[in-house]
Design a protein around this motif. Structure first.
Motif, PDB file in Angstrom:
ATOM      1  N   LYS A  35      96.821  -7.993  22.815  1.00 47.40           N
ATOM      2  CA  LYS A  35      96.337  -7.763  21.449  1.00 47.40           C
ATOM      3  C   LYS A  35      95.005  -7.020  21.472  1.00 47.40           C
ATOM      4  O   LYS A  35      94.757  -6.130  20.661  1.00 47.40           O
ATOM      5  N   LYS A  65      98.761 -12.939  26.133  1.00 48.67           N
ATOM      6  CA  LYS A  65      99.101 -12.449  24.795  1.00 48.67           C
ATOM      7  C   LYS A  65      97.886 -11.857  24.101  1.00 48.67           C
ATOM      8  O   LYS A  65      97.947 -10.765  23.521  1.00 48.67           O
ATOM      9  N   ASP A  66      96.767 -12.564  24.175  1.00 52.77           N
ATOM     10  CA  ASP A  66      95.551 -12.076  23.526  1.00 52.77           C
ATOM     11  C   ASP A  66      94.991 -10.837  24.233  1.00 52.77           C
ATOM     12  O   ASP A  66      94.388  -9.964  23.592  1.00 52.77           O
ATOM     13  N   ASN A 126      95.270  -3.314  21.920  1.00 48.28           N
ATOM     14  CA  ASN A 126      95.728  -2.623  20.717  1.00 48.28           C
ATOM     15  C   ASN A 126      94.617  -2.487  19.678  1.00 48.28           C
ATOM     16  O   ASN A 126      94.667  -1.609  18.816  1.00 48.28           O
ATOM     17  N   GLU A 127      93.616  -3.376  19.765  1.00 49.13           N
ATOM     18  CA  GLU A 127      92.522  -3.347  18.791  1.00 49.13           C
ATOM     19  C   GLU A 127      91.345  -2.496  19.259  1.00 49.13           C
ATOM     20  O   GLU A 127      90.720  -1.795  18.469  1.00 49.13           O
TER      21      GLU A 127
END
Length: 199
Positions: A87, A83-84, A90-91
């Motif tokens: 993320k 999950k991270d 996307n960052e």
């Protein structure tokens, strides 16, 4: 395994210093090699190139930040869960081949860690994994690594492409040829799960 005093990764967002493992020496006793190229060696741990700040929860690559010498010892490797990892993509700007390669392998390993822990990925997790791997394959990220390229086609269920790659490539090293044969068997069985190659 002998620990050295930790390294401190300085978060570029908030300045928090994260203690990260550093070794003086290690060995491969008890190592397990998986089909996705992950080598789990309990006596030779190493830090992830991609870290999450424990304070502000932002992400950064170790080679993009200030690294200082710490005074303590740490076993923190900083590997992200699936999950991270998504993320983080996307960052961050994956604007170099190094970053793209590193993020992709971290993502693949994080997804397969779900299976390594004895769990079954959800349909949503699999679709996210499949879409990201497909994009990387289309971008020729793995063009210089035939085995990994074939393995990832197998893991996203494109078995015929995996078989085509491995049956049309001759590996000079016996060890690589043996790995290719094992992946080929799984592909022909239409089995897309990561598996142990060698203990």
């Amino acid at each position: 395994m002998n620990l050295a005093k930790c390294q401190l990764a300085v978060c570029p967002h908030c300045g928090t210093k994260k203690e990260i493992i550093r070794l003086i020496s290690g060995n491969t006793i008890g190592a397990v090699l998986w089909s996705d190229s992950k080598n789990v060696a309990p006596m030779l741990p190493f830090a992830s190139p991609l870290q999450k700040c424990p304070h502000c929860n932002h992400f950064y690559f170790m080679y993009d930040v200030i690294i200082e010498d710490g005074e303590n010892y740490s076993m923190e490797e900083g590997w992200l869960n699936f999950k991270d990892t998504i993320k983080a993509k996307n960052e961050l700007e994956l604007n170099t081949k190094e970053k793209m390669d590193d993020w992709t392998m971290i993502m693949v390993w994080a997804y397969n860690d779900i299976i390594r822990r004895g769990n079954e990925p959800t349909h949503v997790q699999y679709e996210i994994f499949k879409n990201n791997v497909s994009s990387m394959l289309e971008a020729n990220i793995f063009e210089d690594n035939v085995l990994l390229k074939a393995e990832l086609y197998r893991e996203i269920g494109i078995y015929e492409k995996c078989v085509e790659i491995l049956e049309n490539f001759s590996f000079k090293e016996e060890f690589l040829s043996e790995i290719a044969d094992k992946i080929l068997i799984k592909a022909k069985e239409k089995d897309n799960k990561v598996f142990i190659l060698e203990k």
